[in-house]
Design an enzyme around this catalytic site. Structure first.
Site, PDB file in Angstrom:
ATOM      1  N   GLU A 441       0.882  -1.174   0.000  1.00 30.15           N
ATOM      2  CA  GLU A 441       0.000   0.000   0.000  1.00 30.15           C
ATOM      3  C   GLU A 441       0.910   1.212   0.000  1.00 30.15           C
ATOM      4  O   GLU A 441       1.688   1.424   0.932  1.00 30.15           O
ATOM      5  CB  GLU A 441      -0.922  -0.018   1.224  1.00 30.15           C
ATOM      6  CG  GLU A 441      -2.022   1.031   1.175  1.00 30.15           C
ATOM      7  CD  GLU A 441      -1.694   2.249   2.017  1.00 30.15           C
ATOM      8  OE1 GLU A 441      -1.340   3.290   1.407  1.00 30.15           O
ATOM      9  OE2 GLU A 441      -1.784   2.167   3.243  1.00 30.15           O
ATOM     10  N   CYS A 475      -1.612   8.645   4.182  1.00 33.39           N
ATOM     11  CA  CYS A 475      -1.566   8.277   2.766  1.00 33.39           C
ATOM     12  C   CYS A 475      -2.889   8.601   2.085  1.00 33.39           C
ATOM     13  O   CYS A 475      -2.938   8.814   0.871  1.00 33.39           O
ATOM     14  CB  CYS A 475      -1.214   6.804   2.605  1.00 33.39           C
ATOM     15  SG  CYS A 475      -2.159   5.697   3.654  1.00 33.39           S
TER      16      CYS A 475
END
Length: 786
Positions: A441, A475
């Site tokens: 990720e 993020c």
């Protein structure tokens, strides 16, 4: 004067309480209880009319009658109130028959300022349980409309709370408990936690390699300091040496054999006990998050809660998968976690790998080793064998590189930057086995679109949270805001004022809104970027920041569009562009063209526009009319596509599957024959177009007809493809929120066999999911596509 009102923001209070996991709701879950409580409060006010002038705002006939009866003959010591245009007939009758006073109130202001208020009142009074709604419904008897709420409540007996509305702790029942949360703005909820954390205000912690057998650290110690003030030492860390990395790899092999042999229920129970220990130690864990990682109290609580949810969710998933399709663990996993979620992501990666029976070598971020070490101490206290999970703090060249390059590694779970993920991918390809997996990720250039129909107040609130909470160090944080040109001025004006209200300061203080960035390197990088944009005249708004600590001023930068962003600025910097309504598809295409695909936000009140954009945008998580950070485990599985990651979504029903294998790996000889040139391969890939194929609902039937009579791996692939359910799933979540998980075709798939039958079987699975497939196998001699 004291005004008594009921009914406002009830649904919001229910939803927020469930999200926060607090003990119970601050409001009643049955209207009859609200009515009785209103009458009790009214009686209390009427009893104090020597000091208080009560004002009763209501449009309910029974409530009016009850107040008149309780008030007695003194009609001048209180008043009723009603909204202009509502309850006129009722209060006219009461005034004529009882001689009461009634004050009319009405909102005053511009249309755009009043619309939200009027819509809310319309929704409240349009509810099925509302008196205003029921009194005009001929199907409801008058006796039911004017029913005595006290009698109705007495009929409930012990069932005071509505069974139809889940209490916060039961949001995911019966599968698992919701993680325990706190209301940071409610003293009764948060004060005990604030008091408990004082014990750790000056504590120092120690971290180092945690290997099987617990040998003493071999490396040199360094201080870990607070981002809020570099003079505050939080603890010390002994970083792993090459010898300790090698020892951990050796011990992990035996750790894997022992841990994978345990029944899945036993493994799951260890994870659940760990979750309970996390909650018991939440005061200490939130303090480490604040002092080591610079997280505010609110973020620290969320960090612990997400970690707890991961532990319980993956424990359940391990048991579910083993019951549905027995399988085996893959082996030794390397879990590399980031500093921005030093407990939640660190725990989530490890919990998923352990739930499937793997052994884990955990490398935390260099900036946050202390919280990682404390987490592993709690895991071992819960019964986890030492060799099943070992901690190796350190940098990439010393720890990360050797771990990801070792042939014994079965997979890597990584959260971090896209370039590092690509380095790990190459290392696995060169050194690990052919079935080693990478679950990654990475970052993103996350965008939000706000059209002219959006509620400005709601949009600004969500923009602030998405851009500046956690100092923009998520993020999922908002980086690129597109505002329809008709809404630009009013939105930026309100955003300007809202930013002025932000408090930038020590994350220990509960009134802080923006915390420091992680270290001096990040501070310098973001500061230099903002300074360059300011020199270019592009900064629309910038706040001041404290001189002590690694603080960065939140800033708003005007750009032409997402194409102007050279890279992700991982901090509190928001880029803004405007667009014309007719160009909204072009905006979405520009976002897609950047190649990232993590989160996306949309604010609009047009349902068709929601569907239009949802079908066009290519991202992992889409948030409509809310902020775009803080995904909830089990409700909003998190993960991206393209440059934003690979692998299943964390906190979702496919995640633990990636850490297992349900069939034994097969070994095949390298294929023989003429090499396929890169030009031929690229030409074939360029010719693939499965848009019409992906839209067909009969894909499996077509494949079955085309491959009728085939057996072996092709027949098995057809059966597996037929079993693949791509129907969108509705996931559990808070009241008033819709959370849907959908699967989409991934894109072109290269099927390399190595035999023709295996290549065809691979193509069947790709085509069944709606992807175009290119086969490269020994026969036929030229590439053929399906």
């Amino acid at each position: 004067m004291v005004r008594l009102v009921k009914g406002a923001y009830w649904d919001t209070e229910i939803k927020l309480s469930q999200e926060m996991g607090v003990e119970t709701f601050p409001v009643f879950t049955r209207k009859v209880n609200t009515d009785v409580s209103y009458m009790a409060c009214a009686q209390m006010l009427l009893d104090r009319r020597d000091r208080i002038y009560p004002q009763f705002a209501t449009h309910n006939a029974h409530t009016c009658a009850a107040i008149v009866a309780m008030a007695g003959d003194d009609k001048d010591s209180y008043e009723f109130q009603r909204l202009h245009g509502m309850g006129e007939s009722l209060h006219h009758i009461v005034k004529q028959s009882e001689g009461t006073h009634c004050r009319l109130y009405a909102p005053v202001g511009a249309h755009r300022d009043l619309l939200a208020y009027l819509v809310r009142r319309l929704l409240e009074n349009g509810a099925n349980s509302s008196f205003v709604n029921q009194v005009v419904d001929d199907s409801i008897p008058a006796s039911e409309v004017a029913k005595d709420p006290v009698a109705g409540m007495q009929q409930l007996g012990e069932a005071i709370a509505s069974p139809l509305i889940r209490q916060p702790g039961e949001l995911f029942a019966p599968e698992r408990k919701n993680s325990k949360g706190y209301r940071i703005n409610e003293p009764a909820s948060i004060l005990p936690l604030l008091a408990a954390r004082e014990k750790f205000a000056d504590t120092t912690w120690s971290a180092g390699p945690m290997l099987a057998g617990n040998p003493a650290p071999r490396g040199e110690a360094r201080d870990v300091v607070s981002p809020a003030d570099g003079s505050r030492v939080v603890g010390k860390v002994f970083e792993a040496t090459p010898e300790e990395v090698a020892a951990a790899l050796d011990a992990a092999e035996e750790g894997f054999r022992e841990w994978s042999a345990r029944p899945v229920a036993e493994r799951a129970e260890v994870l659940r006990r760990t979750a309970d220990l996390y909650e018991e130690h939440i005061a200490e864990l939130t303090v480490i998050c604040t002092r080591e990682a610079g997280k505010m109290m609110f973020d620290g609580i969320a960090e612990v809660r997400e970690a707890v949810d991961f532990l319980r969710y993956y424990a359940n998933e391990g048991e579910r998968l083993e019951a549905e399709e027995p399988g085996n663990a893959r082996g030794i996993f390397v879990c590399i976690s980031p500093w921005n979620f030093p407990l939640a992501i660190f725990t989530g990666q490890i919990a998923a790998a352990l739930a499937a029976g793997n052994a884990v070598l955990a490398k935390p971020a260099e900036q946050t080793p202390l919280i990682a070490a404390r987490a592993i101490e709690l895991m071992r206290e819960a019964g986890l064998p030492e060799a099943a999970l070992q901690l190796l703090p350190g940098d990439g060249p010393t720890v990360g590189g050797p771990l990801t390059s070792d042939a014994r590694i079965a997979g890597v779970c990584f959260t971090g930057s896209t370039p590092v993920a690509q380095i790990i991918h190459k290392a696995l390809a060169q050194n690990a086995g052919p079935d080693a997996v990478l679950i990654a990720e990475t970052g993103g250039l996350n965008a939000m679109i706000v059209d002219s129909t959006a509620l400005t107040e709601q949009a600004v609130r969500d923009i602030l949270i998405s851009s500046f909470q956690s100092a923009g160090q998520r993020c999922s944080a908002l980086r690129m805001l597109y505002v329809q040109e008709e809404a630009r001025d009013r939105l930026l004006h309100m955003l300007d004022g809202a930013m002025d209200a932000l408090t930038i300061g020590d994350p220990w203080n509960t009134d802080t809104d923006v915390s420091p960035v992680i270290d001096a390197e990040a501070q310098a990088d973001i500061g230099d970027y903002v300074a360059a944009q300011e020199k270019a005249g592009k900064v629309l708004k910038k706040l001041s920041a404290p001189d002590v600590g690694t603080f960065v001023t939140p800033a708003v930068v005007e750009v032409g569009g997402i194409e102007d962003l050279e890279r992700e600025i991982f901090g509190p910097v928001l880029h803004v562009a405007t667009f014309k309504a007719r160009d909204i598809d072009k905006v979405v295409d520009a976002i897609n063209d950047r190649g990232y695909g993590l989160t996306f936000g949309l604010h609009t009140r047009i349902d068709d526009r929601v569907q239009q954009i949802v079908e066009r945008i290519h991202v992992g998580n889409i948030y409509v009319n809310r902020n775009q950070i803080g995904a909830i485990v089990g409700s909003q599985p998190f993960g991206g596509e393209g440059l934003s990651g690979t692998g299943p979504k964390a906190g979702g029903p496919l995640y633990v599957t990636r850490f297992r294998r349900t069939a034994a790996p097969e070994s095949h000889a390298a294929p023989q024959g003429n090499a396929v040139t890169l030009g031929d391969l690229q030409a074939a890939l360029d010719g693939l177009d499965a848009r019409n194929w992906a839209a067909r609902p009969d894909r499996v039937e077509v494949l079955r007809r085309a491959l009728s009579g085939k057996g072996g791996v092709i027949r098995k692939a057809l059966a597996e493809t037929a079993a693949l359910d791509m129907t969108p799933q509705t996931l559990p979540g808070p009241t008033g929120e819709s959370n849907r998980l959908a699967m989409y075709p991934k894109g072109p798939v290269l099927c390399l066999g190595p035999t023709l039958d295996i290549a065809v079987a691979q193509a069947v699975q790709a085509l069944g999911a709606g992807c175009p497939a290119l086969l490269v196998a020994r026969a036929p001699r030229r590439p053929c596509s399906l």
